[in-house]
Design a protein around this motif. Sequence first.
Motif, short mmCIF file in Angstrom:
data_model
loop_
_atom_site.label_atom_id
_atom_site.label_comp_id
_atom_site.label_asym_id
_atom_site.label_seq_id
_atom_site.Cartn_x
_atom_site.Cartn_y
_atom_site.Cartn_z
N GLN A 291 0.83 -1.21 0.00
CA GLN A 291 0.00 0.00 0.00
C GLN A 291 0.86 1.26 0.00
O GLN A 291 0.58 2.21 -0.72
CB GLN A 291 -0.96 0.02 1.19
CG GLN A 291 -1.93 1.18 1.15
CD GLN A 291 -2.75 1.23 -0.13
OE1 GLN A 291 -3.39 0.25 -0.50
NE2 GLN A 291 -2.74 2.36 -0.83
N ASP B 283 2.30 1.68 -3.39
CA ASP B 283 1.22 2.11 -4.29
C ASP B 283 0.99 3.61 -4.18
O ASP B 283 0.85 4.30 -5.19
CB ASP B 283 -0.06 1.35 -3.95
CG ASP B 283 -1.16 1.59 -4.96
OD1 ASP B 283 -1.81 2.66 -4.87
OD2 ASP B 283 -1.38 0.73 -5.82
N ASP B 284 0.96 4.12 -2.96
CA ASP B 284 0.75 5.56 -2.77
C ASP B 284 1.86 6.37 -3.43
O ASP B 284 1.60 7.39 -4.08
CB ASP B 284 0.67 5.90 -1.28
CG ASP B 284 -0.56 5.31 -0.60
OD1 ASP B 284 -1.51 4.92 -1.30
OD2 ASP B 284 -0.56 5.24 0.65
N GLU B 285 3.10 5.91 -3.28
CA GLU B 285 4.25 6.61 -3.89
C GLU B 285 4.15 6.58 -5.41
O GLU B 285 4.35 7.59 -6.08
CB GLU B 285 5.56 5.96 -3.45
CG GLU B 285 5.85 6.09 -1.96
CD GLU B 285 6.96 5.17 -1.48
OE1 GLU B 285 7.66 4.56 -2.33
OE2 GLU B 285 7.12 5.03 -0.26
#
Length: 145
Positions: free
Chosen positions: A36, A39-41
């Motif tokens: 997660q 994914d955010d990065e």
Amino acid sequence: MYILRSSRADDGAALVDLWRRSVDATHTFLRTEDRQAIDDEVAAFLPQAPMTVAVGQNDRPYGFMLIDGSHMEALFIDPDVRGTGIGRQLLQHGLSLHKHLTTDVNEQNAQAVGFYLRMGFIETGRSPCDSQGRPYPLIHLRYDG
């Protein structure tokens, strides 16, 4: 054969989706919280990054490659078309631009390690963690043409 072109601003959502599906198919070793965070990065960075995109006749992205200088930062393929030569096509394009290309690959991603070794890359070192310090060992590779 796929058409290679430069990424465009309107590719962003499709490339992030492709990245997610590719990682989910190949990076099963990632812990949920790390997946997660990564994914955010990626979702924040990828849409604006200049890269080479492999598209089909419908202009849909099926793979992409990001090179910074002579270091390949990313090569991701839609899991639905893995094994069709798209990774080889993208990599050969990158090698046509950079005779001496380096990359890093997760040690746990055995398919990717095998691909790069088959393509002529050699191991130059290892790191116990990824570039963000997470406990995912990297293999450093180099292609010297």
